[in-house]
Motif scaffolding. Sequence first.
Motif, PDB file in Angstrom:
ATOM      1  N   ASP A  12       0.762  -1.190  -0.109  1.00 15.57           N
ATOM      2  CA  ASP A  12      -0.037  -0.016  -0.103  1.00 15.57           C
ATOM      3  C   ASP A  12       0.718   1.325  -0.171  1.00 15.57           C
ATOM      4  O   ASP A  12       2.006   1.162  -0.334  1.00 15.57           O
ATOM      5  N   GLY A  27      -5.063  -7.310   8.421  1.00 15.25           N
ATOM      6  CA  GLY A  27      -6.138  -6.606   8.860  1.00 15.25           C
ATOM      7  C   GLY A  27      -6.444  -5.938  10.380  1.00 15.25           C
ATOM      8  O   GLY A  27      -7.222  -5.443  10.520  1.00 15.25           O
ATOM      9  N   ARG A  28      -5.085  -6.590  10.966  1.00 12.99           N
ATOM     10  CA  ARG A  28      -5.284  -6.214  12.460  1.00 12.99           C
ATOM     11  C   ARG A  28      -5.055  -4.916  12.501  1.00 12.99           C
ATOM     12  O   ARG A  28      -5.796  -4.112  13.538  1.00 12.99           O
ATOM     13  N   GLY A  29      -4.309  -3.992  11.825  1.00 16.13           N
ATOM     14  CA  GLY A  29      -4.087  -2.686  11.885  1.00 16.13           C
ATOM     15  C   GLY A  29      -5.493  -1.867  11.892  1.00 16.13           C
ATOM     16  O   GLY A  29      -5.558  -0.952  12.359  1.00 16.13           O
ATOM     17  N   GLU A  30      -6.067  -2.228  10.778  1.00 15.88           N
ATOM     18  CA  GLU A  30      -7.279  -1.475  10.450  1.00 15.88           C
ATOM     19  C   GLU A  30      -8.301  -1.594  11.491  1.00 15.88           C
ATOM     20  O   GLU A  30      -9.194  -0.897  11.963  1.00 15.88           O
ATOM     21  N   PHE A  31      -8.573  -2.821  11.941  1.00 16.78           N
ATOM     22  CA  PHE A  31      -9.266  -3.011  13.141  1.00 16.78           C
ATOM     23  C   PHE A  31      -9.076  -2.384  14.558  1.00 16.78           C
ATOM     24  O   PHE A  31      -9.760  -1.574  15.134  1.00 16.78           O
ATOM     25  N   GLU A  33      -7.316   0.533  14.597  1.00 15.02           N
ATOM     26  CA  GLU A  33      -7.629   1.949  14.274  1.00 15.02           C
ATOM     27  C   GLU A  33      -8.971   2.232  14.231  1.00 15.02           C
ATOM     28  O   GLU A  33      -9.254   3.111  14.669  1.00 15.02           O
ATOM     29  N   PHE A  34      -9.786   1.205  13.912  1.00 12.88           N
ATOM     30  CA  PHE A  34     -11.280   1.485  14.093  1.00 12.88           C
ATOM     31  C   PHE A  34     -11.737   1.641  15.636  1.00 12.88           C
ATOM     32  O   PHE A  34     -12.486   2.379  15.990  1.00 12.88           O
TER      33      PHE A  34
END
Length: 70
Positions: A12, A27-31, A33-34
């Motif tokens: 990215d 996907g852990r970073g996005e979670f 961050e959410f």
Amino acid sequence: MTHRARHTEREDLLGSPAATGPEAVPGRGEFLEFLGLTAAAGAFVLFVVRPEVSEGLVHALASRASAFVH
């Protein structure tokens, strides 16, 4: 003739991921961050709707800080 390597991994805007292999959880970073944004938005709404909560928090922090001084 120049051979250009094709990248098969997903990259990215920040570049390649720091952790690769079985220990990397996609996907852990996005979670996380959410969750952080949800907590920040909830705190903002709480402080706007109930301003006495922020006053109570400041009072509690000040009393704990003064307890360390004494």
